[in-house]
Design a protein around this motif. Structure first.
Motif, mmCIF file in Angstrom:
data_model
loop_
_atom_site.group_PDB
_atom_site.id
_atom_site.type_symbol
_atom_site.label_atom_id
_atom_site.label_comp_id
_atom_site.label_asym_id
_atom_site.label_seq_id
_atom_site.Cartn_x
_atom_site.Cartn_y
_atom_site.Cartn_z
ATOM 1 N N GLY A 197 0.818 -1.107 0.253
ATOM 2 C CA GLY A 197 0.045 0.020 0.118
ATOM 3 C C GLY A 197 0.801 1.376 0.158
ATOM 4 O O GLY A 197 1.835 1.332 0.507
ATOM 5 N N ALA A 198 0.288 2.291 -0.307
ATOM 6 C CA ALA A 198 0.820 3.707 -0.383
ATOM 7 C C ALA A 198 2.267 3.725 -1.297
ATOM 8 O O ALA A 198 3.098 4.296 -0.851
ATOM 9 C CB ALA A 198 1.094 4.232 0.890
ATOM 10 N N GLY A 199 2.312 2.621 -2.283
ATOM 11 C CA GLY A 199 3.885 2.624 -2.890
ATOM 12 C C GLY A 199 4.698 1.867 -2.380
ATOM 13 O O GLY A 199 5.917 1.798 -2.901
ATOM 14 N N ALA A 200 4.596 1.331 -1.201
ATOM 15 C CA ALA A 200 5.465 0.382 -0.516
ATOM 16 C C ALA A 200 5.206 -1.033 -0.995
ATOM 17 O O ALA A 200 4.274 -1.501 -1.248
ATOM 18 C CB ALA A 200 5.307 0.203 0.979
ATOM 19 N N THR A 201 6.587 -1.732 -1.484
ATOM 20 C CA THR A 201 6.330 -3.106 -1.852
ATOM 21 C C THR A 201 7.394 -3.937 -1.308
ATOM 22 O O THR A 201 8.391 -3.366 -0.939
ATOM 23 C CB THR A 201 6.683 -3.049 -3.391
ATOM 24 O OG1 THR A 201 7.927 -2.637 -3.729
ATOM 25 C CG2 THR A 201 5.453 -2.323 -4.345
ATOM 26 N N LEU A 202 7.320 -5.145 -1.165
ATOM 27 C CA LEU A 202 8.156 -6.260 -0.754
ATOM 28 C C LEU A 202 8.527 -7.239 -1.890
ATOM 29 O O LEU A 202 7.418 -7.935 -2.248
ATOM 30 C CB LEU A 202 7.647 -6.744 0.633
ATOM 31 C CG LEU A 202 8.796 -8.041 1.163
ATOM 32 C CD1 LEU A 202 9.892 -7.095 1.943
ATOM 33 C CD2 LEU A 202 7.849 -8.694 2.401
ATOM 34 N N THR A 203 9.595 -7.310 -2.295
ATOM 35 C CA THR A 203 9.923 -8.110 -3.608
ATOM 36 C C THR A 203 10.975 -9.253 -3.082
ATOM 37 O O THR A 203 11.835 -9.059 -2.259
ATOM 38 C CB THR A 203 10.604 -7.364 -4.530
ATOM 39 O OG1 THR A 203 9.799 -6.360 -4.908
ATOM 40 C CG2 THR A 203 10.993 -8.312 -5.768
ATOM 41 N N LEU A 204 10.539 -10.652 -3.339
ATOM 42 C CA LEU A 204 11.409 -11.717 -2.925
ATOM 43 C C LEU A 204 12.588 -11.869 -3.961
ATOM 44 O O LEU A 204 12.153 -12.133 -5.278
ATOM 45 C CB LEU A 204 10.574 -12.761 -2.591
ATOM 46 C CG LEU A 204 9.285 -12.907 -1.731
ATOM 47 C CD1 LEU A 204 8.661 -14.232 -1.561
ATOM 48 C CD2 LEU A 204 9.833 -12.208 -0.398
ATOM 49 N N LEU A 205 13.766 -11.738 -3.731
ATOM 50 C CA LEU A 205 14.623 -11.933 -4.752
ATOM 51 C C LEU A 205 15.113 -13.252 -4.661
ATOM 52 O O LEU A 205 15.862 -13.789 -5.743
ATOM 53 C CB LEU A 205 15.927 -11.012 -4.247
ATOM 54 C CG LEU A 205 15.493 -9.538 -4.094
ATOM 55 C CD1 LEU A 205 16.703 -8.683 -3.762
ATOM 56 C CD2 LEU A 205 15.104 -8.927 -5.460
#
Ligand code: ZN
Length: 292
Positions: free
Chosen positions: A144-152
């Motif tokens: 939300g609000a532009g925050a993201t969690l990406t799994l590398l």
């Protein structure tokens, strides 16, 4: 001072404060708490919209402290728990979190590692009917609000035949908010770092949760140059049998230009981002030994 005059001053003070308070409220922030769980890892992400992600849950002995921390932060059921790998110093506190706080989803580390704590965790997740999914590289979670969690990672195909395949196949995740980034390394090892670089994973980040409690088996100079961290957080217990963190790793972090914070010396480390700047605070004032 007459009472009326004092009241006017107080009101004037409130009026000047009001616009600043309104601005602060308008500013969206991501907060990451690197929680002091002794020898282990646990980090809580709180997004600008209030979504919560717990990455690892420390050892079993830290269960009460971890749950108390989450209560104090008024965390209701978590939106997500990510387990970086199946060692007890990362999952031992999670059964208590699942039972007493709850979570909507659990992302599991893929490499098997049987144990009593693992069985407790799976039973707790099952009883609470929490959906369990495998963590897969490339998956992005919108906070939300532009925050993201990406799994590398975990690496694909999995790393086999390394010093510790459970560590080497750790889930590595990057939190992005505006121009700021946090990289969570789990207990990744040198082969994980090599795999991330060969896969051209974008690992650049201002904040690095240092791999494997600052051990000598990761955080190579080449990888640290790719991350280029400003702040490095080592999650480690005061007394641990592994001699973490390794002096050579601390030297490499400092040579890479990072300010090193440690949960054994600084307590819980909290870093907030407004998308441009970072604000850092620690729960303990570090006691430096006076030089002779
Ligand atoms: Zn560990």
């Amino acid at each position: 001072m007459p009472r009326r005059a004092r009241r006017t001053l107080l009101l004037a003070g409130l009026l000047t404060l009001a616009p600043a308070m309104a601005r602060a409220k308008d500013t969206a922030r991501v907060r990451v708490d690197f929680i002091d769980v002794g020898q282990g890892d646990a980090a809580l992400i709180t997004s600008p919209t209030g979504k919560t992600v717990l990455i690892d849950g420390g050892p079993h002995e830290a269960s009460d402290a971890l749950v108390a921390f989450l209560y104090a932060r008024h965390v209701g059921p978590l939106d997500l728990i990510v387990l970086t790998h199946r060692h007890a110093d990362h999952l031992g506190g999670l059964p208590a979190v699942v039972e007493r706080i709850g979570t909507r989803l659990f992302l599991d580390a893929p490499t098997p590692h049987p144990g009593k704590e693992r069985e407790h965790l799976m039973r707790a997740l099952d009883r609470a009917r929490v959906p369990v999914r495998d963590a897969t590289p490339g998956r992005t979670i919108d906070l939300g609000a532009g925050a993201t969690l990406t799994l590398l990672s975990p690496p694909e195909p999995p790393i086999v035949g390394s010093r510790s395949d459970v560590n080497a196949n750790s889930v590595v995740a990057r939190l992005d908010f505006g121009a700021t980034r946090f990289l969570f390394m789990g207990d990744a090892e040198t082969p994980t770092e090599r795999w991330l670089m060969s896969a051209h994973a974008d690992v650049r980040a201002q904040v690095l949760k240092v791999a494997h409690h600052g051990s000598r088996f990761s955080s190579t100079a080449r990888f640290l140059a790719a991350v280029h961290p400003e702040i490095a957080v080592v999650s480690v217990g005061t007394i641990n049998d592994y001699h973490h963190p390794a002096p050579g790793t601390l030297r490499r972090l400092e040579s890479a230009g990072a300010r090193v914070l440690r949960t054994d010396l600084d307590g819980t480390v909290t870093i907030e981002s407004d998308g441009r700047k970072l604000a850092v605070r620690a729960s303990h004032a570090r006691t430096e030994l006076a030089s002779p």
